[in-house]
Design an enzyme around this catalytic site. Structure first.
Site, PDB file in Angstrom:
ATOM      1  N   LYS A  64      43.677  17.539  -9.422  1.00 34.80           N
ATOM      2  CA  LYS A  64      44.431  16.694 -10.359  1.00 34.80           C
ATOM      3  C   LYS A  64      45.298  17.562 -11.253  1.00 34.80           C
ATOM      4  O   LYS A  64      44.828  18.567 -11.815  1.00 34.80           O
ATOM      5  CB  LYS A  64      43.489  15.832 -11.197  1.00 34.80           C
ATOM      6  CG  LYS A  64      44.219  14.835 -12.088  1.00 34.80           C
ATOM      7  CD  LYS A  64      43.249  13.845 -12.720  1.00 34.80           C
ATOM      8  CE  LYS A  64      43.951  12.885 -13.665  1.00 34.80           C
ATOM      9  NZ  LYS A  64      44.968  12.064 -12.978  1.00 34.80           N
ATOM     10  N   HIS A  73      37.592  14.960 -13.372  1.00 32.31           N
ATOM     11  CA  HIS A  73      38.292  14.681 -12.112  1.00 32.31           C
ATOM     12  C   HIS A  73      38.199  15.891 -11.178  1.00 32.31           C
ATOM     13  O   HIS A  73      37.807  16.982 -11.593  1.00 32.31           O
ATOM     14  CB  HIS A  73      39.762  14.339 -12.369  1.00 32.31           C
ATOM     15  CG  HIS A  73      39.967  12.960 -12.909  1.00 32.31           C
ATOM     16  ND1 HIS A  73      39.932  12.682 -14.260  1.00 32.31           N
ATOM     17  CD2 HIS A  73      40.193  11.777 -12.287  1.00 32.31           C
ATOM     18  CE1 HIS A  73      40.137  11.388 -14.451  1.00 32.31           C
ATOM     19  NE2 HIS A  73      40.301  10.819 -13.266  1.00 32.31           N
TER      20      HIS A  73
END
Length: 257
Positions: free
Chosen positions: A156, A152
């Site tokens: 995040k 990600h």
């Protein structure tokens, strides 16, 4: 379909707002809730210009919403206020935030006893299919070793991702003895029953999840890659359309597909 966007000032809240502007599935944003809304952002600015009321908390959000659903892309720490408002006002709830503590997950379960709650770690149909394929593969290859890799963007917060954990929990349904090894480190052989889960955070990666199932003689790799955050926003709107009018209960992607 009237939508209240929780976390309208964030990246995913903005994606939901864009789809509401385009009247995706007939969705119309009627309000936004975000304690950080004064930080600005495209969705917040557009909402203000469109005369859509924005609130800094659910305590400030008026009661008596008609034919509405709350879509939450905020932060798991908002769970108590979010579920409390939804239950008090009998408003269906779509929770697309991850990283909940056990106590917060209990709040979600309790809310589902009074209202329809759609709760998923990932709102992609492709991920739902990946999970089913991973379960079938794990069941069909009981001696195979399994590793999960998720990637990600560098903003995040939670690791591993809620989706990676959802995949691992689904595999555990067909392999009850499985244990999770988060970010393997140190010395020692991997245990036969463990599922390794590894998190990568860098750049602007929207989301990638890979499940590797291998024996000494063969390997199967299952992979899903999201190309746009709009994918998850659209899935959340689909979930909202699905649960409006449904009886109280906890719903997920398997119900939608």
């Amino acid at each position: 379909m009237n939508i209240v966007i929780s976390g309208i000032g964030g990246h995913m809240g903005a994606e939901v707002y864009k789809l509401c502007e385009a009247c995706c599935r007939g969705a119309v944003c009627i309000a936004g809730v975000d304690p950080y809304r004064d930080m600005g952002g495209g969705a917040v600015k557009s909402a203000i210009e469109a005369g859509i009321p924005l609130y800094e908390s659910f305590e400030a959000l008026p009661a008596g919403l008609k034919d509405a659903c709350i879509i939450d892309f905020s932060h798991h720490s908002a769970t108590e206020n979010l579920t409390g408002y939804a239950v008090r006002n009998n408003v269906p709830l779509v929770i697309a935030t991850t990283g909940q503590t056990e106590e917060e997950r209990q709040m979600i379960d309790e809310a589902a006893g009074s209202i329809p709650v759609f709760f998923a770690a990932n709102y992609s149909l492709g991920i739902a299919l990946l999970i089913e394929l991973a379960k079938k593969t794990a069941a069909a290859m009981p001696d195979a070793e399994i590793e999960i890799i998720e990637k990600h963007h560098d903003r995040k917060i939670d690791a591993p991702s809620g989706t990676a954990l959802a995949i691992a929990r689904a595999i555990k349904e067909v392999r009850p003895e499985a244990t999770f090894n988060l970010g393997r480190s140190g010395n020692g052989k991997r245990k036969k029953e463990e599922i390794g889960i590894h998190a990568i955070r860098m750049g602007n990666i929207v989301g990638e999840h890979e499940v590797i199932v291998g024996t000494q003689n063969q390997t199967i790799t299952l992979k899903h890659e999201a190309h746009s955050r709009a994918l998850f926003a659209e899935g959340a709107i689909d979930a909202a359309e699905f649960i409006i009018g449904k009886p109280a209960g906890l719903y997920g992607m398997t119900d939608l597909v």
